[in-house]
Design a protein around this motif. Structure first.
Motif, PDB file in Angstrom:
ATOM      1  N   SER A  21       0.849  -1.191   0.000  1.00 51.83           N
ATOM      2  CA  SER A  21       0.000   0.000   0.000  1.00 51.83           C
ATOM      3  C   SER A  21       0.882   1.238   0.000  1.00 51.83           C
ATOM      4  CB  SER A  21      -0.891   0.026   1.247  1.00 51.83           C
ATOM      5  OG  SER A  21      -1.732  -1.096   1.303  1.00 51.83           O
ATOM      6  N   CYS A  22       0.364   2.291  -0.563  1.00 49.95           N
ATOM      7  CA  CYS A  22       1.089   3.569  -0.575  1.00 49.95           C
ATOM      8  C   CYS A  22       0.067   4.694  -0.462  1.00 49.95           C
ATOM      9  CB  CYS A  22       1.888   3.718  -1.856  1.00 49.95           C
ATOM     10  SG  CYS A  22       2.647   5.354  -2.062  1.00 49.95           S
ATOM     11  N   THR A  23       0.237   5.529   0.539  1.00 43.49           N
ATOM     12  CA  THR A  23      -0.673   6.648   0.755  1.00 43.49           C
ATOM     13  C   THR A  23       0.075   7.961   0.574  1.00 43.49           C
ATOM     14  OG1 THR A  23      -2.053   5.379   2.257  1.00 43.49           O
ATOM     15  CG2 THR A  23      -2.202   7.773   2.396  1.00 43.49           C
ATOM     16  N   ALA A  24      -0.535   8.863  -0.173  1.00 48.38           N
ATOM     17  CA  ALA A  24       0.052  10.175  -0.440  1.00 48.38           C
ATOM     18  C   ALA A  24      -0.638  11.240   0.397  1.00 48.38           C
ATOM     19  CB  ALA A  24      -0.085  10.508  -1.917  1.00 48.38           C
ATOM     20  N   THR A  25       0.154  12.119   0.963  1.00 48.56           N
ATOM     21  CA  THR A  25      -0.385  13.242   1.718  1.00 48.56           C
ATOM     22  C   THR A  25       0.351  14.511   1.301  1.00 48.56           C
ATOM     23  OG1 THR A  25       1.160  12.822   3.526  1.00 48.56           O
ATOM     24  CG2 THR A  25      -1.043  11.858   3.715  1.00 48.56           C
ATOM     25  N   MET A  26      -0.379  15.641   1.433  1.00 46.78           N
ATOM     26  CA  MET A  26       0.244  16.932   1.131  1.00 46.78           C
ATOM     27  C   MET A  26      -0.501  18.018   1.891  1.00 46.78           C
ATOM     28  SD  MET A  26       1.078  18.748  -2.550  1.00 46.78           S
ATOM     29  CE  MET A  26      -0.544  19.459  -2.741  1.00 46.78           C
ATOM     30  N   GLY A  27      -0.376  17.965   3.199  1.00 48.96           N
ATOM     31  CA  GLY A  27      -1.012  18.981   4.000  1.00 48.96           C
ATOM     32  C   GLY A  27      -2.503  19.021   3.747  1.00 48.96           C
ATOM     33  N   TYR A  28      -3.012  20.220   3.538  1.00 49.60           N
ATOM     34  CA  TYR A  28      -4.444  20.377   3.362  1.00 49.60           C
ATOM     35  C   TYR A  28      -4.823  20.611   1.906  1.00 49.60           C
ATOM     36  CZ  TYR A  28      -4.382  20.855   8.394  1.00 49.60           C
ATOM     37  OH  TYR A  28      -4.211  20.625   9.727  1.00 49.60           O
ATOM     38  N   ASP A  29      -3.820  20.570   1.008  1.00 52.91           N
ATOM     39  CA  ASP A  29      -4.113  20.801  -0.396  1.00 52.91           C
ATOM     40  C   ASP A  29      -4.516  19.510  -1.084  1.00 52.91           C
ATOM     41  OD1 ASP A  29      -1.400  23.184  -0.725  1.00 52.91           O
ATOM     42  OD2 ASP A  29      -3.514  23.471  -0.204  1.00 52.91           O
ATOM     43  N   SER A  30      -5.256  19.637  -2.145  1.00 51.04           N
ATOM     44  CA  SER A  30      -5.597  18.494  -2.966  1.00 51.04           C
ATOM     45  C   SER A  30      -4.382  18.091  -3.801  1.00 51.04           C
ATOM     46  CB  SER A  30      -6.762  18.848  -3.898  1.00 51.04           C
ATOM     47  OG  SER A  30      -6.998  17.801  -4.799  1.00 51.04           O
ATOM     48  N   ILE A  31      -4.089  16.785  -3.824  1.00 56.99           N
ATOM     49  CA  ILE A  31      -2.877  16.335  -4.491  1.00 56.99           C
ATOM     50  C   ILE A  31      -3.027  16.357  -6.007  1.00 56.99           C
ATOM     51  CG2 ILE A  31      -1.353  14.353  -4.812  1.00 56.99           C
ATOM     52  CD1 ILE A  31      -1.844  13.662  -1.877  1.00 56.99           C
ATOM     53  N   ARG A  32      -4.158  15.986  -6.498  1.00 60.17           N
ATOM     54  CA  ARG A  32      -4.453  15.979  -7.938  1.00 60.17           C
ATOM     55  C   ARG A  32      -3.413  15.181  -8.724  1.00 60.17           C
ATOM     56  NH1 ARG A  32      -5.666  21.159  -6.414  1.00 60.17           N
ATOM     57  NH2 ARG A  32      -3.640  21.939  -7.080  1.00 60.17           N
ATOM     58  N   ALA A  33      -3.169  13.969  -8.257  1.00 61.75           N
ATOM     59  CA  ALA A  33      -2.206  13.106  -8.952  1.00 61.75           C
ATOM     60  C   ALA A  33      -2.731  12.697 -10.317  1.00 61.75           C
ATOM     61  CB  ALA A  33      -1.920  11.869  -8.115  1.00 61.75           C
ATOM     62  N   ASN A  34      -1.823  12.554 -11.264  1.00 60.57           N
ATOM     63  CA  ASN A  34      -2.185  12.081 -12.601  1.00 60.57           C
ATOM     64  C   ASN A  34      -1.909  10.593 -12.773  1.00 60.57           C
ATOM     65  OD1 ASN A  34      -2.997  14.653 -13.508  1.00 60.57           O
ATOM     66  ND2 ASN A  34      -0.871  15.193 -13.935  1.00 60.57           N
ATOM     67  N   VAL A  35      -0.796  10.148 -12.210  1.00 61.95           N
ATOM     68  CA  VAL A  35      -0.394   8.753 -12.336  1.00 61.95           C
ATOM     69  C   VAL A  35       0.183   8.280 -11.000  1.00 61.95           C
ATOM     70  CG1 VAL A  35       0.985   7.058 -13.603  1.00 61.95           C
ATOM     71  CG2 VAL A  35       0.211   9.141 -14.758  1.00 61.95           C
ATOM     72  N   LEU A  36      -0.213   7.097 -10.593  1.00 62.09           N
ATOM     73  CA  LEU A  36       0.398   6.425  -9.448  1.00 62.09           C
ATOM     74  C   LEU A  36       1.095   5.176  -9.964  1.00 62.09           C
ATOM     75  CD1 LEU A  36      -2.529   6.707  -6.896  1.00 62.09           C
ATOM     76  CD2 LEU A  36      -0.356   7.931  -6.797  1.00 62.09           C
ATOM     77  N   GLY A  37       2.216   4.844  -9.360  1.00 58.95           N
ATOM     78  CA  GLY A  37       2.925   3.680  -9.864  1.00 58.95           C
ATOM     79  C   GLY A  37       3.808   3.026  -8.831  1.00 58.95           C
ATOM     80  N   TRP A  38       4.222   1.824  -9.172  1.00 56.69           N
ATOM     81  CA  TRP A  38       5.166   1.052  -8.375  1.00 56.69           C
ATOM     82  C   TRP A  38       6.366   0.716  -9.236  1.00 56.69           C
ATOM     83  CZ3 TRP A  38       4.612   0.278  -3.237  1.00 56.69           C
ATOM     84  CH2 TRP A  38       3.346   0.493  -2.682  1.00 56.69           C
ATOM     85  N   TYR A  39       7.542   0.888  -8.661  1.00 50.61           N
ATOM     86  CA  TYR A  39       8.791   0.551  -9.301  1.00 50.61           C
ATOM     87  C   TYR A  39       9.587  -0.305  -8.321  1.00 50.61           C
ATOM     88  CZ  TYR A  39       7.673   4.191 -12.677  1.00 50.61           C
ATOM     89  OH  TYR A  39       7.053   4.945 -13.647  1.00 50.61           O
ATOM     90  N   ARG A  40      10.566  -1.021  -8.814  1.00 49.19           N
ATOM     91  CA  ARG A  40      11.387  -1.835  -7.922  1.00 49.19           C
ATOM     92  C   ARG A  40      12.841  -1.787  -8.366  1.00 49.19           C
ATOM     93  NH1 ARG A  40       9.229  -7.950  -9.512  1.00 49.19           N
ATOM     94  NH2 ARG A  40      10.316  -8.110 -11.539  1.00 49.19           N
ATOM     95  N   GLN A  41      13.695  -2.024  -7.392  1.00 47.08           N
ATOM     96  CA  GLN A  41      15.128  -2.053  -7.673  1.00 47.08           C
ATOM     97  C   GLN A  41      15.764  -3.176  -6.868  1.00 47.08           C
ATOM     98  OE1 GLN A  41      17.213   1.656  -7.086  1.00 47.08           O
ATOM     99  NE2 GLN A  41      18.845   1.014  -8.466  1.00 47.08           N
ATOM    100  N   ALA A  42      16.331  -4.118  -7.583  1.00 48.59           N
ATOM    101  CA  ALA A  42      17.041  -5.224  -6.963  1.00 48.59           C
ATOM    102  C   ALA A  42      18.525  -4.858  -6.864  1.00 48.59           C
ATOM    103  CB  ALA A  42      16.867  -6.491  -7.795  1.00 48.59           C
ATOM    104  N   PRO A  43      19.261  -5.483  -5.953  1.00 50.97           N
ATOM    105  CA  PRO A  43      20.687  -5.163  -5.799  1.00 50.97           C
ATOM    106  C   PRO A  43      21.444  -5.334  -7.105  1.00 50.97           C
ATOM    107  CG  PRO A  43      19.931  -6.498  -3.972  1.00 50.97           C
ATOM    108  CD  PRO A  43      18.801  -6.462  -4.946  1.00 50.97           C
ATOM    109  N   GLY A  44      22.217  -4.313  -7.468  1.00 48.22           N
ATOM    110  CA  GLY A  44      23.016  -4.376  -8.672  1.00 48.22           C
ATOM    111  C   GLY A  44      22.253  -4.157  -9.967  1.00 48.22           C
ATOM    112  N   LYS A  45      20.962  -3.852  -9.870  1.00 49.00           N
ATOM    113  CA  LYS A  45      20.147  -3.654 -11.077  1.00 49.00           C
ATOM    114  C   LYS A  45      19.545  -2.254 -11.093  1.00 49.00           C
ATOM    115  CE  LYS A  45      18.909  -8.496 -11.806  1.00 49.00           C
ATOM    116  NZ  LYS A  45      17.789  -9.445 -12.072  1.00 49.00           N
ATOM    117  N   GLN A  46      19.114  -1.834 -12.278  1.00 51.38           N
ATOM    118  CA  GLN A  46      18.452  -0.540 -12.403  1.00 51.38           C
ATOM    119  C   GLN A  46      17.018  -0.628 -11.900  1.00 51.38           C
ATOM    120  OE1 GLN A  46      18.903   0.611 -16.555  1.00 51.38           O
ATOM    121  NE2 GLN A  46      20.712   1.831 -16.051  1.00 51.38           N
TER     122      GLN A  46
END
Length: 117
Positions: A21-46
């Motif tokens: 899970s991932c929750t976004a906060t930004m004080g009292y303003d509306s975040i208005r995100a366009n894209v949410l995503g998940w990325y990963r990085q393994a040791p020694g890899k991009q």
């Protein structure tokens, strides 16, 4: 400034499941995100894209996780989930949440996922 908080990582046996899970906060303003995503990085890899979801619900998955992982989000685009099934040892990595808003991109601190064989 947008703050992203990930949770749900851990140690699981091959074939098991985890839900991030991932929750976004930004004080009292509306975040208005366009894209949410998940990325990963393994040791020694991009860092690689795992999955993304847009405001209209369109999803995109990395080839390595298609058919096994599912991304979803709340209607307000403030929380995103990554359901990971049939996990493999090669899924072991630090998983990062990403939020794209206007021309800016924000990252969480990452959560470790370890899949044992």
């Amino acid at each position: 400034q947008v703050h992203l908080e990930e949770s749900g990582g851990g140690l699981v046996e091959a074939g098991g499941s985890l839900r991030l899970s991932c929750t976004a906060t930004m004080g009292y303003d509306s975040i208005r995100a366009n894209v949410l995503g998940w990325y990963r990085q393994a040791p020694g890899k991009q860092r690689e894209m795992v999955a993304t979801i847009t405001r209209d619900g369109s999803t995109n998955y990395g080839d390595a996780v298609k058919g096994r992982f599912t991304i979803s989000r709340t209607s307000a685009m403030t929380t995103t989930f990554l359901q990971m099934n049939s996990l493999k040892p090669e899924d072991t990595a630090v998983y990062y949440c990403n939020l794209a808003r206007a021309s800016l991109s924000y990252w969480g601190q990452g959560t470790q996922v370890t899949v044992s064989s």
